[in-house]
Design a protein around this motif. Sequence first.
Motif, PDB file in Angstrom:
ATOM      1  N   THR A  39       0.852  -1.185   0.000  1.00  0.00           N
ATOM      2  CA  THR A  39       0.000   0.000   0.000  1.00  0.00           C
ATOM      3  C   THR A  39       0.886   1.233   0.000  1.00  0.00           C
ATOM      4  O   THR A  39       2.117   1.129  -0.030  1.00  0.00           O
ATOM      5  CB  THR A  39      -0.904   0.024   1.254  1.00  0.00           C
ATOM      6  OG1 THR A  39      -0.062   0.041   2.431  1.00  0.00           O
ATOM      7  CG2 THR A  39      -1.813  -1.191   1.304  1.00  0.00           C
ATOM      8  N   TYR A  40       0.257   2.396   0.040  1.00  0.00           N
ATOM      9  CA  TYR A  40       0.987   3.658   0.151  1.00  0.00           C
ATOM     10  C   TYR A  40       0.757   4.266   1.532  1.00  0.00           C
ATOM     11  O   TYR A  40      -0.311   4.096   2.123  1.00  0.00           O
ATOM     12  CB  TYR A  40       0.533   4.648  -0.927  1.00  0.00           C
ATOM     13  CG  TYR A  40       1.060   4.335  -2.303  1.00  0.00           C
ATOM     14  CD1 TYR A  40       2.196   4.969  -2.806  1.00  0.00           C
ATOM     15  CD2 TYR A  40       0.433   3.389  -3.104  1.00  0.00           C
ATOM     16  CE1 TYR A  40       2.692   4.670  -4.070  1.00  0.00           C
ATOM     17  CE2 TYR A  40       0.909   3.084  -4.374  1.00  0.00           C
ATOM     18  CZ  TYR A  40       2.039   3.728  -4.852  1.00  0.00           C
ATOM     19  OH  TYR A  40       2.522   3.421  -6.092  1.00  0.00           O
ATOM     20  N   ILE A  41       1.763   4.947   2.035  1.00  0.00           N
ATOM     21  CA  ILE A  41       1.652   5.667   3.305  1.00  0.00           C
ATOM     22  C   ILE A  41       1.163   7.076   2.990  1.00  0.00           C
ATOM     23  O   ILE A  41       1.848   7.838   2.308  1.00  0.00           O
ATOM     24  CB  ILE A  41       3.013   5.740   4.015  1.00  0.00           C
ATOM     25  CG1 ILE A  41       3.523   4.336   4.324  1.00  0.00           C
ATOM     26  CG2 ILE A  41       2.907   6.566   5.292  1.00  0.00           C
ATOM     27  CD1 ILE A  41       4.951   4.317   4.844  1.00  0.00           C
ATOM     28  N   PRO A  42      -0.037   7.453   3.464  1.00  0.00           N
ATOM     29  CA  PRO A  42      -0.567   8.794   3.171  1.00  0.00           C
ATOM     30  C   PRO A  42      -0.264   9.789   4.291  1.00  0.00           C
ATOM     31  O   PRO A  42      -0.445   9.495   5.464  1.00  0.00           O
ATOM     32  CB  PRO A  42      -2.077   8.532   3.072  1.00  0.00           C
ATOM     33  CG  PRO A  42      -2.316   7.416   4.054  1.00  0.00           C
ATOM     34  CD  PRO A  42      -1.034   6.596   4.130  1.00  0.00           C
ATOM     35  N   ILE A  43       0.208  10.968   3.930  1.00  0.00           N
ATOM     36  CA  ILE A  43       0.469  12.036   4.891  1.00  0.00           C
ATOM     37  C   ILE A  43      -0.026  13.351   4.294  1.00  0.00           C
ATOM     38  O   ILE A  43       0.203  13.620   3.109  1.00  0.00           O
ATOM     39  CB  ILE A  43       1.971  12.162   5.212  1.00  0.00           C
ATOM     40  CG1 ILE A  43       2.521  10.851   5.776  1.00  0.00           C
ATOM     41  CG2 ILE A  43       2.226  13.304   6.203  1.00  0.00           C
ATOM     42  CD1 ILE A  43       4.034  10.856   5.967  1.00  0.00           C
ATOM     43  N   ILE A 146      -0.083  20.003   1.657  1.00  0.00           N
ATOM     44  CA  ILE A 146       0.836  19.144   0.905  1.00  0.00           C
ATOM     45  C   ILE A 146       0.455  17.703   1.226  1.00  0.00           C
ATOM     46  O   ILE A 146       0.595  17.246   2.356  1.00  0.00           O
ATOM     47  CB  ILE A 146       2.308  19.391   1.291  1.00  0.00           C
ATOM     48  CG1 ILE A 146       2.696  20.859   1.087  1.00  0.00           C
ATOM     49  CG2 ILE A 146       3.231  18.469   0.492  1.00  0.00           C
ATOM     50  CD1 ILE A 146       2.712  21.293  -0.353  1.00  0.00           C
ATOM     51  N   GLY A 147      -0.050  16.991   0.224  1.00  0.00           N
ATOM     52  CA  GLY A 147      -0.410  15.590   0.390  1.00  0.00           C
ATOM     53  C   GLY A 147       0.605  14.703  -0.298  1.00  0.00           C
ATOM     54  O   GLY A 147       0.988  14.974  -1.445  1.00  0.00           O
ATOM     55  N   VAL A 148       1.070  13.671   0.360  1.00  0.00           N
ATOM     56  CA  VAL A 148       2.073  12.775  -0.220  1.00  0.00           C
ATOM     57  C   VAL A 148       1.647  11.322  -0.019  1.00  0.00           C
ATOM     58  O   VAL A 148       0.979  10.981   0.957  1.00  0.00           O
ATOM     59  CB  VAL A 148       3.477  12.986   0.400  1.00  0.00           C
ATOM     60  CG1 VAL A 148       4.034  14.341   0.020  1.00  0.00           C
ATOM     61  CG2 VAL A 148       3.425  12.836   1.908  1.00  0.00           C
ATOM     62  N   CYS A 149       2.040  10.483  -0.950  1.00  0.00           N
ATOM     63  CA  CYS A 149       1.851   9.038  -0.847  1.00  0.00           C
ATOM     64  C   CYS A 149       3.197   8.365  -1.096  1.00  0.00           C
ATOM     65  O   CYS A 149       3.779   8.506  -2.183  1.00  0.00           O
ATOM     66  CB  CYS A 149       0.820   8.539  -1.870  1.00  0.00           C
ATOM     67  SG  CYS A 149      -0.895   8.906  -1.449  1.00  0.00           S
ATOM     68  N   PHE A 150       3.691   7.648  -0.084  1.00  0.00           N
ATOM     69  CA  PHE A 150       4.952   6.902  -0.185  1.00  0.00           C
ATOM     70  C   PHE A 150       4.628   5.419  -0.313  1.00  0.00           C
ATOM     71  O   PHE A 150       3.828   4.895   0.468  1.00  0.00           O
ATOM     72  CB  PHE A 150       5.803   7.090   1.074  1.00  0.00           C
ATOM     73  CG  PHE A 150       6.385   8.451   1.248  1.00  0.00           C
ATOM     74  CD1 PHE A 150       7.670   8.750   0.813  1.00  0.00           C
ATOM     75  CD2 PHE A 150       5.650   9.456   1.867  1.00  0.00           C
ATOM     76  CE1 PHE A 150       8.209  10.006   0.997  1.00  0.00           C
ATOM     77  CE2 PHE A 150       6.185  10.717   2.060  1.00  0.00           C
ATOM     78  CZ  PHE A 150       7.465  10.991   1.617  1.00  0.00           C
ATOM     79  N   SER A 151       5.269   4.732  -1.230  1.00  0.00           N
ATOM     80  CA  SER A 151       5.080   3.288  -1.335  1.00  0.00           C
ATOM     81  C   SER A 151       5.674   2.597  -0.120  1.00  0.00           C
ATOM     82  O   SER A 151       6.843   2.803   0.217  1.00  0.00           O
ATOM     83  CB  SER A 151       5.731   2.740  -2.600  1.00  0.00           C
ATOM     84  OG  SER A 151       5.669   1.323  -2.615  1.00  0.00           O
ATOM     85  N   HIS A 152       4.850   1.764   0.543  1.00  0.00           N
ATOM     86  CA  HIS A 152       5.334   1.022   1.711  1.00  0.00           C
ATOM     87  C   HIS A 152       6.311  -0.077   1.290  1.00  0.00           C
ATOM     88  O   HIS A 152       6.989  -0.668   2.142  1.00  0.00           O
ATOM     89  CB  HIS A 152       4.154   0.409   2.464  1.00  0.00           C
ATOM     90  CG  HIS A 152       4.298   0.438   3.948  1.00  0.00           C
ATOM     91  ND1 HIS A 152       5.517   0.269   4.592  1.00  0.00           N
ATOM     92  CD2 HIS A 152       3.394   0.619   4.944  1.00  0.00           C
ATOM     93  CE1 HIS A 152       5.345   0.339   5.900  1.00  0.00           C
ATOM     94  NE2 HIS A 152       4.072   0.556   6.148  1.00  0.00           N
ATOM     95  N   ARG A 153       6.417  -0.333   0.013  1.00  0.00           N
ATOM     96  CA  ARG A 153       7.374  -1.337  -0.466  1.00  0.00           C
ATOM     97  C   ARG A 153       8.809  -0.893  -0.260  1.00  0.00           C
ATOM     98  O   ARG A 153       9.733  -1.711  -0.235  1.00  0.00           O
ATOM     99  CB  ARG A 153       7.143  -1.603  -1.971  1.00  0.00           C
ATOM    100  CG  ARG A 153       5.768  -2.127  -2.321  1.00  0.00           C
ATOM    101  CD  ARG A 153       5.611  -3.576  -1.978  1.00  0.00           C
ATOM    102  NE  ARG A 153       6.507  -4.409  -2.766  1.00  0.00           N
ATOM    103  CZ  ARG A 153       6.236  -4.858  -3.991  1.00  0.00           C
ATOM    104  NH1 ARG A 153       5.096  -4.511  -4.583  1.00  0.00           N
ATOM    105  NH2 ARG A 153       7.090  -5.634  -4.626  1.00  0.00           N
ATOM    106  N   ILE A 154       9.015   0.408  -0.089  1.00  0.00           N
ATOM    107  CA  ILE A 154      10.378   0.933   0.008  1.00  0.00           C
ATOM    108  C   ILE A 154      10.592   1.779   1.254  1.00  0.00           C
ATOM    109  O   ILE A 154      11.737   2.038   1.651  1.00  0.00           O
ATOM    110  CB  ILE A 154      10.713   1.784  -1.250  1.00  0.00           C
ATOM    111  CG1 ILE A 154      12.192   2.167  -1.284  1.00  0.00           C
ATOM    112  CG2 ILE A 154       9.833   3.010  -1.336  1.00  0.00           C
ATOM    113  CD1 ILE A 154      12.597   2.900  -2.541  1.00  0.00           C
TER     114      ILE A 154
END
Length: 423
Positions: A39-43, A146-154
């Motif tokens: 999934t993605y980490i949303p902040i 500022i909205g960001v999505c980081f891949s939890h795979r990395i």
Amino acid sequence: MEMMKVEIISKEIIKPSSPTPHELRNLKGSFLDQLAPTTYIPIILFYQPKSGHDFDQAKNRLKKSLQQTLNRFYPLAGSVKEDHFIDCNDKGVEFYEARSACNLSQVLQHFNLEILNQFLPFEPLGTHEVLLAVKYNVFECGGVAIGVCFSHRIADGASATTFLGAWSATSRGESDEDHVCPKFDVATYFPPKDLPWGMGDIKVTKEKIVTRRLVFDKSSIAALKEKASSTRVEAVSALIWKRLIAINKSKPAPAIVHVAVHAVNLRPRMVPPLPTHSFGNLWYFAMAVLSPLDHQLDHDDDRTLSIKLSHVIKEIDGDYVKKLQSDEFPDTLMKAVEVCSMGDEELYKFTSWCRFPLYEVDFGWGEPTWACCPSMPFKNLVVLTSTRDGHGIEATVNILEEDAVVFDRDEELLPFVSWKIAE
């Protein structure tokens, strides 16, 4: 609050300003990356209006500083390969610009997940090629999100926060000497393993999930700590676990086993400790099990549950981490698979971001007025973050819609909650 519209003005790909050297192009994933959810980490970071703020200038500064920051965090501009490798190919990250047809104050007055998710680049549960995406939202009042999505795979939450801190420092114009130099060597500590089962894919229930935001102030946390004789995170987690267990036990066919799974940051627990800016998935889970073999809980069950949580969290020490680094499969991982295959268990998942410096992320127009991790629709998932003053804790709780009816009027929970909005 009525549903508002966030209009995307533009979308582009931002690449590192300098090409990644050939010898750094192939990054091996770690054993811990293999366990991370796909999934993605949303902040989302919200900023109050600033007099004289030039939005186009700010946008251009964001993009330029993002290019420069990706030179150091080059894996985020790459692609995931099937064999748990990152191809650091400078493919780039997504950058969106959007306009919000409302004032920032209208958003801050309500906790509405559908509205909050519009400030993200995309749905965190979706499938996308990029490992990082950014959305620059401008409100009618001049506020910014500022909205960001980081891949939890990395990356894990700590890595995501490290990146935001480095990016914002570059945006403010800090010199190269002040910049964080991230380490991408997790696989050397936790080599990948041949897993005998599929990991990383989280089961998404077909039942309706709703999200509740609970805020515990300094005095409430002090009372909980005294009652539970534990840390503030353990005390808040134990209280929420207790109340969710109570809801489950009130059902016609309650679970027999209740399992609390708490994410633990491994960086400070390794010997020697790893730097806070070590990048990747550097967390593991502590698992507290409440089964029929335990004594019937009585009036002191707050302390009983917090002790269970505290015990399994403390177990993850330097010696424990060494076992994770060995070729053998950890006992806890095998136990988790065994417990989760019983069919009569209920899982409660906790993760704490309380020590992450999200409120220090200043891109040049001040620190955020609110930082949140709009939670994902997973049943019984609880995300803990610090309040802006650093003394309180915000808990974002995801539960079944039918359970929320009971949760919202829980007389043992509400006295500790200083501010609560449920929509």
